[in-house]
Every structure is written in C-alpha cells, then in structure tokens.
Design an enzyme around this catalytic site. Structure first.
Site, PDB file in Angstrom:
ATOM      1  N   HIS A  21      38.253  95.828  74.876  1.00  0.00           N
ATOM      2  CA  HIS A  21      38.379  95.030  73.653  1.00  0.00           C
ATOM      3  C   HIS A  21      38.068  95.867  72.414  1.00  0.00           C
ATOM      4  O   HIS A  21      37.279  96.808  72.473  1.00  0.00           O
ATOM      5  CB  HIS A  21      37.542  93.740  73.700  1.00  0.00           C
ATOM      6  CG  HIS A  21      36.070  93.895  73.535  1.00  0.00           C
ATOM      7  ND1 HIS A  21      35.158  93.623  74.531  1.00  0.00           N
ATOM      8  CD2 HIS A  21      35.319  94.251  72.462  1.00  0.00           C
ATOM      9  CE1 HIS A  21      33.938  93.805  74.090  1.00  0.00           C
ATOM     10  NE2 HIS A  21      34.001  94.196  72.836  1.00  0.00           N
ATOM     11  N   ASP A  50      33.787  92.218  62.607  1.00  0.00           N
ATOM     12  CA  ASP A  50      33.549  90.935  63.267  1.00  0.00           C
ATOM     13  C   ASP A  50      32.138  90.416  63.018  1.00  0.00           C
ATOM     14  O   ASP A  50      31.286  91.133  62.474  1.00  0.00           O
ATOM     15  CB  ASP A  50      33.817  91.065  64.774  1.00  0.00           C
ATOM     16  CG  ASP A  50      33.175  92.313  65.393  1.00  0.00           C
ATOM     17  OD1 ASP A  50      32.288  92.905  64.767  1.00  0.00           O
ATOM     18  OD2 ASP A  50      33.572  92.678  66.505  1.00  0.00           O
ATOM     19  N   ASN A  52      35.881  96.413  78.739  1.00  0.00           N
ATOM     20  CA  ASN A  52      37.171  95.849  79.189  1.00  0.00           C
ATOM     21  C   ASN A  52      38.321  96.198  78.248  1.00  0.00           C
ATOM     22  O   ASN A  52      39.409  95.646  78.358  1.00  0.00           O
ATOM     23  CB  ASN A  52      37.063  94.318  79.329  1.00  0.00           C
ATOM     24  CG  ASN A  52      36.745  93.625  78.008  1.00  0.00           C
ATOM     25  OD1 ASN A  52      36.602  94.280  76.975  1.00  0.00           O
ATOM     26  ND2 ASN A  52      36.631  92.313  78.030  1.00  0.00           N
ATOM     27  N   GLU A  97      39.805  90.207  72.753  1.00  0.00           N
ATOM     28  CA  GLU A  97      39.622  90.329  74.200  1.00  0.00           C
ATOM     29  C   GLU A  97      40.968  90.494  74.902  1.00  0.00           C
ATOM     30  O   GLU A  97      42.027  90.182  74.319  1.00  0.00           O
ATOM     31  CB  GLU A  97      38.910  89.072  74.718  1.00  0.00           C
ATOM     32  CG  GLU A  97      37.505  88.869  74.146  1.00  0.00           C
ATOM     33  CD  GLU A  97      36.456  89.806  74.757  1.00  0.00           C
ATOM     34  OE1 GLU A  97      36.823  90.815  75.397  1.00  0.00           O
ATOM     35  OE2 GLU A  97      35.261  89.530  74.567  1.00  0.00           O
TER      36      GLU A  97
HETATM   37  C1  GLP Z   1      30.965  94.541  70.711  1.00  0.00           C
HETATM   38  C2  GLP Z   1      31.653  94.670  69.355  1.00  0.00           C
HETATM   39  C3  GLP Z   1      32.676  95.764  69.340  1.00  0.00           C
HETATM   40  C4  GLP Z   1      32.096  97.016  69.954  1.00  0.00           C
HETATM   41  C5  GLP Z   1      31.769  96.758  71.415  1.00  0.00           C
HETATM   42  C6  GLP Z   1      31.197  97.974  72.116  1.00  0.00           C
HETATM   43  O1  GLP Z   1      31.494  93.597  71.544  1.00  0.00           O
HETATM   44  N1  GLP Z   1      32.250  93.474  68.897  1.00  0.00           N
HETATM   45  O2  GLP Z   1      33.102  95.982  68.011  1.00  0.00           O
HETATM   46  O3  GLP Z   1      32.993  98.059  69.844  1.00  0.00           O
HETATM   47  O4  GLP Z   1      30.832  95.720  71.459  1.00  0.00           O
HETATM   48  O5  GLP Z   1      29.831  98.076  71.868  1.00  0.00           O
HETATM   49  P1  GLP Z   1      28.959  99.345  72.092  1.00  0.00           P
HETATM   50  O6  GLP Z   1      29.305 100.291  71.030  1.00  0.00           O
HETATM   51  O7  GLP Z   1      27.538  98.853  71.974  1.00  0.00           O
HETATM   52  O8  GLP Z   1      29.255  99.849  73.462  1.00  0.00           O
END
Ligand code: GLP
Length: 253
Positions: free
Chosen positions: A148, A77, A146, A153
């Site tokens: 995702h 993304d 949440n 989402e």
């Molecule tokens: C973001 C990314 C996700 C990631 C998530 C969790 O929103 N788009 O790909 O998995 O955050 O992030 P973290 O690894 O910092 O907890």
C-alpha cells in the site's frame, strides 16, 4: 486523469546498505530541492521509513541554516476518528518529528482532518488544494508490507482521488505497534488517492528491511499487477526508489 496510464516507465533505484544510508540519500534530495526552490511544495509521509530523513533535515537546518519558511507541505494521509492532539495522529507525528523543529510556518503545512464530521468535504477540499498547485514538487512515500502507498490498500482503483479508506487487516496489524492495544488502531483513514499521488512532479519512495521486499518485488520484478497499489508508480515518469539490500533482496541482487 487517464493520461497517466498510457505509458509505463522504469523507476530509478538507489541501492543502499541500510536505513541510515537510505535516510541520508533522501535528505540530500529534499535539501537540494528546497535550496534550489525555496517555495517548493513537499508531499510528506509518516511511519518509521521517513523518520531518519526528517532527523537529517532538522540537523541540516540547525547546522547549515537551510530554510523552510516558504516551503509548503501536504501530508499523504491521516487516521479517521482521532484528534490532531492524539499521540498517534499523523498531525502529532509531523509536529514531533519535523514541523516543530524547523522554521516551517504552521499555515503552510497541510494534513487532512480525520476528526471532521464532514469527511466528504475534507476529501474534496484536499484534492482541490493539491490539484490547485498542479501536484506537489516532490512526494516522499513509504510502502506498506502489502504494497500500500498512503493508505491506498490492495484493490484500490488507480484513478482514486483523496478518499476515506478502510484499512486492511495487515495494515492494522503492522500499525498496532504504535497503539496501546489492537482495538485502538483506527479502521479508516483519509488518504490521497493514487491519482492524487501521481500528480506529483517527482516521487521518492523509501524502503528498508525484509518486510518491504515483497512490495518492491511487485514493483521491480513481477508482471504488472494493478491490484497492488505500489505498481501505480510504474505510470510515473520520475520515481526514485531508495531502498536497502534487505528490501531489495527479492528483486535486485
Ligand atoms: C502506514 C502509512 C504509510 C506508510 C506505511 C509504512 O500505513 N499510511 O504512508 O508508508 O505505513 O510504514 P513504515 O514506514 O512504518 O513501515
């Protein structure tokens, strides 16, 4: 596409003590694949979960010479509305945390552009690229609090393709820590869709810390609830969850 959703599978769970062990396990899987298949395609994630894994890939590249010159990568993304040179763009993140420190070729790294004026075209082309290779060999995933995955989402259709997603308030709140102010956090992102992610031949999901326990419980313990994106992984035959005790505290003792 619907053929994904006929059967459910149980993911393999590797339970580790902490973030460091999680990163070591994930790095091992990636390094083994790249050694076995030098032309491997990797689906990559951003966020704090994979940073320790990337550090280990860099160290292994420096110390043991594992090569990435023929590896290709596809990121999950990218935020909409910030340029690749912005410090919080995922393009910048990937250069800083991995690409600039291994021998991967820039032309082999793919991240959808979030700053294009034609996002529809960006989405179509990115989906076609991933389909064109038959899905990546190995997709690394983190998970949002949440549930995702990528920026898919809660409530997103499991048949979604690469698309422009509106970020949930909870996601903007958690990601605000990386920006100067809450207002600066983008409201949209281009993301692989759920069906794009499920095209991957193998999926490794990383989760560390209590904040991820709700999402893992939804996947590993609760009844299947298709409102929660992480549950899409139940429809993939080769998913490995590498998670620490805290992340697994609500699902596995
Ligand atoms: C973001 C990314 C996700 C990631 C998530 C969790 O929103 N788009 O790909 O998995 O955050 O992030 P973290 O690894 O910092 O907890």
């Amino acid at each position: 596409m619907e053929e994904f959703y006929l059967q459910t599978y149980k993911p393999t769970v590797i339970k580790v003590d902490d973030y460091e062990q999680m990163s070591a396990e994930a790095a091992k899987i990636i390094i083994n694949l790249v050694k076995k298949k030098p032309s491997a395609s990797l689906g990559l994630a951003t966020g704090s979960s994979p940073v320790g894994t990337y550090e280990r890939l860099i160290r292994d590249h420096e110390q043991n010479g594992t090569k990435y010159a023929t590896v290709t990568t596809y990121n999950l993304d990218e935020y909409v509305g910030i340029s690749p040179s912005h410090h919080q763009s995922y393009a910048f993140f990937m250069k800083e945390h991995l690409f600039d420190k291994i021998d991967i070729l820039a032309k082999n790294t793919h991240i959808p552009s979030g700053s294009s004026l034609d996002l529809e075209k960006v989405c179509e082309e990115y989906e076609a690229k991933i389909k064109g290779i038959g899905g990546v060999d190995l997709q690394v995933l983190g998970v949002g609090t949440n549930g995702h995955i990528g920026f898919n989402e809660p409530g997103i259709s499991f048949s979604s393709k690469v698309h422009v997603a509106e970020l949930a308030q909870e996601t903007r709140d958690s990601n605000a820590r990386f920006f100067n102010s809450h207002e600066e956090v983008p409201k949209q992102a281009v993301t692989m869709g759920i069906s794009t992610i499920l095209l991957s031949k193998k999926i490794v999901l990383l989760a560390s810390g209590k904040a991820k326990s709700y999402a893992l419980k939804a996947l590993l313990k609760d009844e299947l609830n298709e409102e929660i994106p992480i549950n899409a992984l139940r429809y993939h035959r080769d998913v490995t969850i590498i998670a620490d005790k805290e992340a697994l505290s609500l699902s596995i003792n």
